[in-house]
Structures are given as structure tokens and as C-alpha cells.
Enzyme design. Structure first.
Site, PDB file in Angstrom:
ATOM      1  N   TYR A  43      13.312  -3.823  -6.893  1.00 20.55           N
ATOM      2  CA  TYR A  43      11.266  -4.430  -6.778  1.00 20.55           C
ATOM      3  C   TYR A  43      11.747  -5.972  -6.787  1.00 20.55           C
ATOM      4  CZ  TYR A  43      11.400   0.113  -6.205  1.00 20.55           C
ATOM      5  OH  TYR A  43      11.904   1.713  -5.422  1.00 20.55           O
TER       6      TYR A  43
ATOM      7  N   HIS B 246      19.461   4.110  -8.439  1.00 17.29           N
ATOM      8  CA  HIS B 246      19.294   3.974  -7.405  1.00 17.29           C
ATOM      9  C   HIS B 246      19.191   4.564  -6.005  1.00 17.29           C
ATOM     10  CE1 HIS B 246      15.527   1.021  -5.895  1.00 17.29           C
ATOM     11  NE2 HIS B 246      15.409   1.959  -5.342  1.00 17.29           N
TER      12      HIS B 246
ATOM     13  N   PRO C 216       4.843   9.343   0.283  1.00 21.63           N
ATOM     14  CA  PRO C 216       4.479  10.483   0.006  1.00 21.63           C
ATOM     15  C   PRO C 216       3.203   9.762   1.617  1.00 21.63           C
ATOM     16  CG  PRO C 216       3.714   9.771  -2.041  1.00 21.63           C
ATOM     17  CD  PRO C 216       4.388   8.907  -1.361  1.00 21.63           C
TER      18      PRO C 216
ATOM     19  N   GLY D 214       4.228   8.215   4.056  1.00 22.61           N
ATOM     20  CA  GLY D 214       4.691   7.454   4.964  1.00 22.61           C
ATOM     21  C   GLY D 214       4.813   6.217   5.032  1.00 22.61           C
ATOM     22  N   ARG D 215       4.505   5.787   4.241  1.00 21.36           N
ATOM     23  CA  ARG D 215       4.839   4.211   3.872  1.00 21.36           C
ATOM     24  C   ARG D 215       3.327   3.084   4.443  1.00 21.36           C
ATOM     25  NH1 ARG D 215       9.784   2.233   2.293  1.00 21.36           N
ATOM     26  NH2 ARG D 215      11.195   3.140   3.067  1.00 21.36           N
ATOM     27  N   GLY D 216       1.956   4.416   4.312  1.00 23.71           N
ATOM     28  CA  GLY D 216       0.837   4.351   4.754  1.00 23.71           C
ATOM     29  C   GLY D 216       0.429   4.997   5.729  1.00 23.71           C
ATOM     30  N   PHE D 217       1.434   5.116   6.810  1.00 23.76           N
ATOM     31  CA  PHE D 217       1.035   5.626   7.995  1.00 23.76           C
ATOM     32  C   PHE D 217       0.464   7.257   8.352  1.00 23.76           C
ATOM     33  CE2 PHE D 217       1.837   7.524  12.459  1.00 23.76           C
ATOM     34  CZ  PHE D 217       1.670   5.842  13.277  1.00 23.76           C
TER      35      PHE D 217
HETATM   36  N1  LIG Z   1      13.216   5.622  -4.576  1.00 21.77           N
HETATM   37  C1  LIG Z   1      13.192   4.570  -3.730  1.00 21.77           C
HETATM   38  O1  LIG Z   1      14.452   4.014  -2.863  1.00 21.77           O
HETATM   39  C2  LIG Z   1      12.120   4.587  -2.850  1.00 21.77           C
HETATM   40  C3  LIG Z   1      11.887   4.308  -1.759  1.00 21.77           C
HETATM   41  C4  LIG Z   1      10.526   3.785  -1.142  1.00 21.77           C
HETATM   42  C5  LIG Z   1       9.853   3.591  -2.392  1.00 21.77           C
HETATM   43  N2  LIG Z   1       9.886   4.336  -3.528  1.00 21.77           N
HETATM   44  C6  LIG Z   1       8.646   4.073  -4.512  1.00 21.77           C
HETATM   45  O2  LIG Z   1       7.812   5.188  -4.138  1.00 21.77           O
HETATM   46  C7  LIG Z   1       6.301   4.072  -4.220  1.00 21.77           C
HETATM   47  C8  LIG Z   1       5.708   5.021  -2.656  1.00 21.77           C
HETATM   48  O3  LIG Z   1       6.319   4.750  -1.723  1.00 21.77           O
HETATM   49  P1  LIG Z   1       5.594   3.280  -1.345  1.00 21.77           P
HETATM   50  O4  LIG Z   1       4.416   2.537  -1.391  1.00 21.77           O
HETATM   51  O5  LIG Z   1       6.736   2.810   0.271  1.00 21.77           O
HETATM   52  O6  LIG Z   1       4.712   4.299   0.480  1.00 21.77           O
HETATM   53  P2  LIG Z   1       3.525   5.284   0.675  1.00 21.77           P
HETATM   54  O7  LIG Z   1       2.879   5.264  -0.481  1.00 21.77           O
HETATM   55  O8  LIG Z   1       3.686   6.627   1.474  1.00 21.77           O
HETATM   56  O9  LIG Z   1       2.279   4.240   0.892  1.00 21.77           O
HETATM   57  C9  LIG Z   1       2.013   3.148   0.932  1.00 21.77           C
HETATM   58  C10 LIG Z   1       1.549   2.412   1.444  1.00 21.77           C
HETATM   59  O10 LIG Z   1       0.301   3.042   1.246  1.00 21.77           O
HETATM   60  C11 LIG Z   1      -1.048   1.912   1.538  1.00 21.77           C
HETATM   61  N3  LIG Z   1      -2.344   3.126   1.245  1.00 21.77           N
HETATM   62  C12 LIG Z   1      -2.232   3.917  -0.180  1.00 21.77           C
HETATM   63  N4  LIG Z   1      -3.260   4.819  -0.450  1.00 21.77           N
HETATM   64  C13 LIG Z   1      -4.159   4.762   0.268  1.00 21.77           C
HETATM   65  C14 LIG Z   1      -5.371   5.363   0.819  1.00 21.77           C
HETATM   66  N5  LIG Z   1      -5.424   6.212  -0.065  1.00 21.77           N
HETATM   67  N6  LIG Z   1      -5.072   4.806   1.834  1.00 21.77           N
HETATM   68  C15 LIG Z   1      -4.434   3.903   3.157  1.00 21.77           C
HETATM   69  N7  LIG Z   1      -3.487   3.532   2.764  1.00 21.77           N
HETATM   70  C16 LIG Z   1      -2.961   3.628   1.378  1.00 21.77           C
HETATM   71  C17 LIG Z   1      -0.621   1.116   1.027  1.00 21.77           C
HETATM   72  O11 LIG Z   1      -1.756   0.049   1.264  1.00 21.77           O
HETATM   73  P3  LIG Z   1      -2.090  -1.131  -0.261  1.00 21.77           P
HETATM   74  O12 LIG Z   1      -0.021  -1.386   0.263  1.00 21.77           O
HETATM   75  O13 LIG Z   1      -2.502  -1.955   0.876  1.00 21.77           O
HETATM   76  O14 LIG Z   1      -2.078  -0.397  -1.556  1.00 21.77           O
HETATM   77  C18 LIG Z   1       0.876   1.248   1.101  1.00 21.77           C
HETATM   78  O15 LIG Z   1       0.873   0.078   2.078  1.00 21.77           O
HETATM   79  C19 LIG Z   1       7.127   2.787  -3.937  1.00 21.77           C
HETATM   80  O16 LIG Z   1       5.561   2.079  -4.296  1.00 21.77           O
HETATM   81  C20 LIG Z   1       8.115   3.318  -5.178  1.00 21.77           C
HETATM   82  O17 LIG Z   1       8.085   2.826  -6.650  1.00 21.77           O
HETATM   83  C21 LIG Z   1      11.462   4.724  -4.048  1.00 21.77           C
END
Ligand SMILES: NC(=O)c1ccc[n+]([C@@H]2O[C@H](COP(=O)([O-])OP(=O)(O)OC[C@H]3O[C@@H](n4cnc5c(N)ncnc54)[C@H](OP(=O)(O)O)[C@@H]3O)[C@@H](O)[C@H]2O)c1
Length: 334
Positions: free
Chosen positions: A60, A132, A212, A214-217
Site C-alpha cells: 500500500y 498477500h 465489506p 464493496g469499496r464504498g458502493f
Molecule cells: N487482501 C487484499 O487483497 C485486500 C484488498 C483490498 C482491501 N484490503 C484491506 O481491506 C480494507 C477494507 O477494504 P476497502 O477499504 O478496500 O473497502 P471497504 O471497506 O469495502 O470500503 C471502503 C470505502 O468505503 C468508504 N466508507 C467506509 N465507511 C463508510 C460509511 N460508513 N459510509 C460511507 N462510506 C464509507 C470509505 O470512505 P473514505 O475513503 O472516505 O473513508 C472507502 O471509500 C482495506 O483498507 C485494506 O486494508 C485487502
């Protein structure tokens, strides 16, 4: 809201962690602009809310996410359980394919990576060290053997894997106990339920669902790639593109309707669903904002009912678009 809440604990194998984690990736990369001061306040607020399981990775940035987490936990290391990941070759010339030169699961790379991660995180031990991505050129037994040596050396406490199929999980676990597998898992991505999740449960390995929300969707706050920066990861995400986002909004409306009934938000429903999947499941929703963090923390208290689960069950089958583009999908072990 209370200022400090007791940490409720779940177990990933033998590693005790807070029942909800915090994904730190978006604090320096992938989603929008960096704001380090805000990100550090978010990590400190997470501690007050009993969210102490932090997720980062060497790749990252590369590197700058671990550096940020290191700054945030300085002087309070013991308050947190730190997970990081290795498995990419990072080039010295960051102008080349933004610092990445492919997968590298070699024992040498494990030994090299851990030293850098320890330094950037400002710690002498990593609580959970993940591979990873599996490197198809290196038998996973060799990679995990090297990771196990890092446990013996006291540099790592527990070992994890990310994006792995059931055969790899078994082969790796035969070399050294795997505490956790990190996989995408959410209302719109349930591909692990057929084989991976039963394998984890049979072997006593915990699941760490990433993305969890869906990347914010799934929160309903992002409805297309419009308005996202040119470098935002989601510009290349099939579920956000090519007309798929418009179709996937029906899923968000289903989640939002349930949220309205509970006086909750869609994000809270999406997280409550993951939270309800078992005590061996510890999601790591990502955010760099205290506002979203507090909202997500409260999802631990939201109890969905049978009718909610039935309605939410239909979502995954209706989703348009793959979870990754072809390039990223090629790196997923199946
Ligand atoms: N092992 C792997 O290959 C892998 C791949 C992807 C991710 N990850 C890990 O998993 C973690 C979580 O996944 P992710 O961050 O990609 O996706 P996510 O948790 O599904 O979604 C993150 C997105 O949601 C937004 N968000 C969070 N809470 C919210 C709420 N209550 N209301 C509205 N929007 C909200 C965030 O906004 P903001 O940015 O504005 O805060 C961000 O844009 C990552 O941080 C990373 O550490 C691991």
C-alpha cells in the site's frame, strides 16, 4: 456515544483481536486524497471505540501506509494488533509500474519484507503477517516455511494468507498453523462460501473479510465513478463501470430499505450482515474519517432479523460485473 468502549474480542485461530478491525489502505492509497492528520485521528478514535485490529500492507503506497500506521501507533503500540502483508517485489524506481514488479513469494523476499515492515511500523514484532498473493512460481510450502521461521525468530506472532483457494490453504496449514485468511466477502461478494469458508472452519482458521462495504458502493454514498479522482482504484473496478453501477444500485436500494426500517445506515446493514456470519469472522472496513468509523463501529450493535437476511441473500446473485478487472483477477489463487 460513549467515549471509550470495552473491546469485544474474537479469535482468528489463536490470535485474539477486536471483533471489528480497521482497514487502513485508503488512508494513503486507492481512494481519494491523503490527509494524514485526519487518518491518525481516525486510528486513535478507533482505539477508543474498541477497534484495535489494524490492517495495512507493504504494497500500500508502497510503504507509506505502513509508515502512517507506524506514526499513529507510536507510543501506544500495545493498544493495537497489527496485521501487514508481503508478497510483491517492490522496485527501487517507483516510476516503474508504480513500484511493483510482480509477485514474489520467495523466502528471501519474506525475510527482506519483514525487516522493512518492522521498521516502518516502528515495532519489534508484527502480530499477523500475511502472504498477500500466492506466487505461482514458488511452492506455498516454501513461502510459509520462511514465514514460520520469522515466527521462530520472534519477528512475527501469527501467519495469514490472502486471496487463496482451498488447496493452498490446506498445503500452507500443513506447514505452519494459519491463523487467518483474508478474502473479499460482503453482501455483493460471496464467492468464498462454497469452498473456502468451509475449509477455514474445518481447519480452525479465522476469516478476515476485506472490502465489506464493496469499496464504498454498498454504503449508497458512491453511485458511479463520476466524482472519483482519476487515480482512484474504483475507476478500473468493473462493478463501478460500464453501466454496471447503474444496475448495482438496485442492491443498494434493498440495503437502504432495511436500514430505514432499523433507523440505521446502509453501511451499518452491510457490516451487521458480515458481523453476523460468525465469531470467527473479523471484518476490516476501511475509512480515513472519524465520521464513518463511528458509524461503522455502531454496526456491531445492529441485529438484523430473519426477513432482513432473506432479503439480503438475494443481492449477490443480482450483481453486475466481476469483483476485479482481468489483471487483478490473474493474481488470485483459486
Ligand atoms: N487482501 C487484499 O487483497 C485486500 C484488498 C483490498 C482491501 N484490503 C484491506 O481491506 C480494507 C477494507 O477494504 P476497502 O477499504 O478496500 O473497502 P471497504 O471497506 O469495502 O470500503 C471502503 C470505502 O468505503 C468508504 N466508507 C467506509 N465507511 C463508510 C460509511 N460508513 N459510509 C460511507 N462510506 C464509507 C470509505 O470512505 P473514505 O475513503 O472516505 O473513508 C472507502 O471509500 C482495506 O483498507 C485494506 O486494508 C485487502
Amino acid at each position: 456515544m460513549q467515549n471509550t468502549v470495552p473491546t469485544s474480542i474474537r479469535r482468528l485461530g489463536n490470535l485474539a483481536v477486536s471483533s471489528l478491525g480497521l482497514g487502513c489502505m485508503g488512508m494513503t492509497t486507492s481512494y481519494g486524497e491523503r490527509d494524514d492528520a485526519q487518518a491518525i485521528v481516525t486510528i486513535h478514535r478507533a482505539r477508543e471505540l474498541g477497534i484495535t485490529f489494524l490492517d495495512t500492507a507493504e504494497v500500500y503506497g508502497p510503504h507509506n501506509n505502513e509508515e502512517l500506521v507506524g506514526r499513529a501507533i507510536a507510543g501506544r503500540r500495545d493498544d493495537f494488533v497489527i496485521a501487514t502483508k508481503f508478497g510483491f517485489r517492490i522496485t527501487a524506481d517507483l516510476k516503474v509500474a508504480p513500484g511493483l514488479a510482480g509477485l514474489d513469494g520467495s523466502p528471501d523476499n519474506a525475510r527482506r519484507a519483514v525487516e522493512g515492515s518492522l521498521k516502518r511500523l516502528g515495532t519489534d514484532v508484527i502480530d499477523l503477517f500475511y502472504l498477500h498473493r500466492v506466487d505461482p512460481k514458488v511452492p506455498v510450502e516454501d513461502t510459509v516455511g520462511a514465514m514460520a521461521s520469522l515466527v521462530t525468530a520472534g519477528k512475527v506472532r501469527f501467519i495469514g494468507l490472502s486471496e487463496v483457494g482451498p488447496k493452498t490453504i490446506r498445503r500452507a496449514h500443513a506447514v505452519h498453523p494459519i491463523a487467518a485468511v483474508q478474502s473479499e466477502y460482503s453482501l455483493w461478494e460471496r464467492g468464498i462460501e462454497a469452498e473456502i469458508l468451509p475449509t477455514l472452519r474445518e481447519l480452525g482458521i479465522g476469516l478476515v473479510p476485506f472490502c465489506p462495504l464493496g469499496r464504498g458502493f454498498l454504503t449508497g454514498t458512491i453511485t458511479s465513478t463520476q466524482g472519483l479522482g482519476a487515480k482512484d482504484f474504483r475507476q478500473g473496478d468493473p462493478r463501478f463501470r460500464d453501466g454496471n453501477a447503474a444496475r448495482n444500485l438496485a442492491a443498494v436500494e434493498c440495503i437502504a430499505a432495511i436500514a430505514r426500517r432499523h433507523g440505521a445506515t446502509p453501511a451499518q446493514v452491510a457490516l451487521a450482515w458480515v458481523f453476523a456470519q460468525g465469531d470467527d469472522v473479523v471484518a476490516i472496513p476501511g475509512t480515513k474519517r472519524v465520521r464513518w468509523l463511528e458509524e461503522n463501529a455502531a454496526a456491531r450493535e445492529l441485529a438484523l432479523d430473519k426477513a432482513d437476511f432473506a432479503a439480503l441473500d438475494a443481492i449477490a446473485g443480482s450483481i453486475a460485473g466481476a469483483r476485479y478487472n482481468e489483471h487483478n483477477m490473474e493474481m488470485v489463487d483459486r
